[in-house]
Every structure is written in structure tokens, then in C-alpha cells.
Write a protein that holds these residues in place. Structure first.
Motif, PDB file in Angstrom:
ATOM      1  N   GLU A  37       0.832  -1.204   0.000  1.00  0.00           N
ATOM      2  CA  GLU A  37       0.000   0.000   0.000  1.00  0.00           C
ATOM      3  C   GLU A  37       0.867   1.255   0.000  1.00  0.00           C
ATOM      4  OE1 GLU A  37      -3.946  -1.483   2.479  1.00  0.00           O
ATOM      5  OE2 GLU A  37      -2.154  -0.867   3.587  1.00  0.00           O
ATOM      6  N   LYS A  72      -6.764   5.638   2.747  1.00  0.00           N
ATOM      7  CA  LYS A  72      -6.199   4.293   2.859  1.00  0.00           C
ATOM      8  C   LYS A  72      -5.977   3.879   4.314  1.00  0.00           C
ATOM      9  CE  LYS A  72      -3.664   4.755  -1.496  1.00  0.00           C
ATOM     10  NZ  LYS A  72      -4.543   3.913  -2.267  1.00  0.00           N
ATOM     11  N   CYS A  73      -5.917   4.857   5.228  1.00  0.00           N
ATOM     12  CA  CYS A  73      -5.511   4.581   6.611  1.00  0.00           C
ATOM     13  C   CYS A  73      -6.610   4.708   7.653  1.00  0.00           C
ATOM     14  CB  CYS A  73      -4.357   5.516   6.996  1.00  0.00           C
ATOM     15  SG  CYS A  73      -2.854   5.218   6.055  1.00  0.00           S
ATOM     16  N   VAL A  75      -9.776   3.579   9.440  1.00  0.00           N
ATOM     17  CA  VAL A  75     -10.420   2.265   9.471  1.00  0.00           C
ATOM     18  C   VAL A  75     -11.475   2.186  10.568  1.00  0.00           C
ATOM     19  CG1 VAL A  75      -8.400   1.075   8.501  1.00  0.00           C
ATOM     20  CG2 VAL A  75      -8.619   1.307  10.993  1.00  0.00           C
ATOM     21  N   ARG A  80     -11.165  -2.419   8.901  1.00  0.00           N
ATOM     22  CA  ARG A  80     -11.602  -2.249   7.502  1.00  0.00           C
ATOM     23  C   ARG A  80     -11.639  -0.773   7.152  1.00  0.00           C
ATOM     24  NH1 ARG A  80     -15.541  -6.311   9.185  1.00  0.00           N
ATOM     25  NH2 ARG A  80     -16.803  -4.513   9.729  1.00  0.00           N
ATOM     26  N   ARG A  81     -11.189  -0.455   5.947  1.00  0.00           N
ATOM     27  CA  ARG A  81     -11.169   0.933   5.503  1.00  0.00           C
ATOM     28  C   ARG A  81     -12.550   1.573   5.557  1.00  0.00           C
ATOM     29  NH1 ARG A  81      -7.762   1.488  -0.023  1.00  0.00           N
ATOM     30  NH2 ARG A  81      -8.939   3.434   0.013  1.00  0.00           N
ATOM     31  N   ASP A  85     -10.668   4.949  -2.335  1.00  0.00           N
ATOM     32  CA  ASP A  85      -9.724   5.926  -2.884  1.00  0.00           C
ATOM     33  C   ASP A  85     -10.463   7.105  -3.525  1.00  0.00           C
ATOM     34  OD1 ASP A  85      -7.613   4.357  -2.037  1.00  0.00           O
ATOM     35  OD2 ASP A  85      -7.147   3.571  -4.030  1.00  0.00           O
TER      36      ASP A  85
END
Length: 147
Positions: A37, A72-73, A75, A80-81, A85
């Protein structure tokens, strides 16, 4: 004791930190990036551009870079995200101080030191010249060694 491949691959090394965000009325969990990632993120915020002298340079594309990392970070409690994007433009419209604070946590958890950030931001040596004059992001092994 030397680790085996199975021990390394089986180790749970993902870091998650809960951060209080009073501006949003609660807390958010921030997860560090995996190696894959991180490489993909770094490649997405770099371009190789031709210079007038025929050489090329690596340029850091700052456009919404913090939100691109945060989607992306950030969660949920299960890791889980929270975002896709494609949600980066919307997240980038949130309070800049909050985004910056969370970005700092995400870079820390992802092992993105100040020196690594300098490389990402193009403060390292220019890319070697070559036949290609593409301005699209490049993900060659040559760039990976510099990031």
C-alpha cells in the motif's frame, strides 16, 4: 533466534492508533500502510517530468496528497477501511488542521520518516534521462529504490 518465512508472514504487525478528533465529535482509528500500500501511495503522488535539458525529474504531486493517504488509513474498529480511494476529494475538503494531524499519525504508523518524505517530495536526485518523455506516474524498480 532466526525467524522462518512462515513466522514472518504469520506475524501480526499492523499498527492501529485511535485518535481523538473533537472537531468531528469523536475518535477515528488510523492504520499504518502495508508495504504494498505504501509503494502504491508513493507512486500515486509522484510524476517523472522531462526537463528542457533532456533529463527527467521526479516531482511530488501535492494535490490532495494528505487525503489520498488518509482514505487508505482511516479504518473501522475491525480494521476495515472507512473510505474508498475515490473519496479523497471529499475528505480533502474537511478541516485542514484535522487532516494534517491525522496525516502525521498515518505517516508515523506507516514508517514514512522525514527522510523518506523528502525523497517522495522530490528533494532527492533527479531521475536519469532516457527515451521516455511521459509525464505519467512511473513505477519502475529504479523509483522504488529512491522511495
Amino acid at each position: 533466534m532466526a525467524l522462518s518465512a512462515d513466522a514472518i508472514l504469520g506475524a501480526e504487525d499492523t499498527q492501529i492508533k485511535t485518535v481523538d478528533v473533537p472537531e468531528w465529535g469523536g475518535e477515528v482509528a488510523v492504520r499504518g500502510l502495508t508495504g504494498m500500500e505504501r509503494d502504491a501511495y508513493e507512486a500515486s503522488i509522484q510524476q517523472i517530468r522531462p526537463k528542457p535539458d533532456g533529463t527527467r525529474e521526479v516531482v511530488f504531486v501535492r494535490d490532495n496528497a494528505r487525503a489520498k493517504l488518509l482514505v487508505k488509513c482511516l479504518v473501522d474498529p475491525d480494521g476495515r477501511r472507512l473510505f474508498k480511494d475515490t473519496d479523497a476529494p471529499a475528505l480533502g475538503k474537511k478541516n485542514g488542521a484535522v487532516i494534517d494531524r491525522l496525516y502525521d499519525v498515518a505517516t508515523e504508523l506507516s514508517g514514512m520518516s522525514d527522510a523518506a518524505q523528502d525523497d517522495i517530495e522530490g528533494n532527492s536526485e533527479a531521475a536519469p534521462s532516457g527515451d521516455s518523455s511521459s509525464s505519467s506516474p512511473e513505477t519502475s524498480d529504479e523509483l522504488s529504490e529512491n522511495s
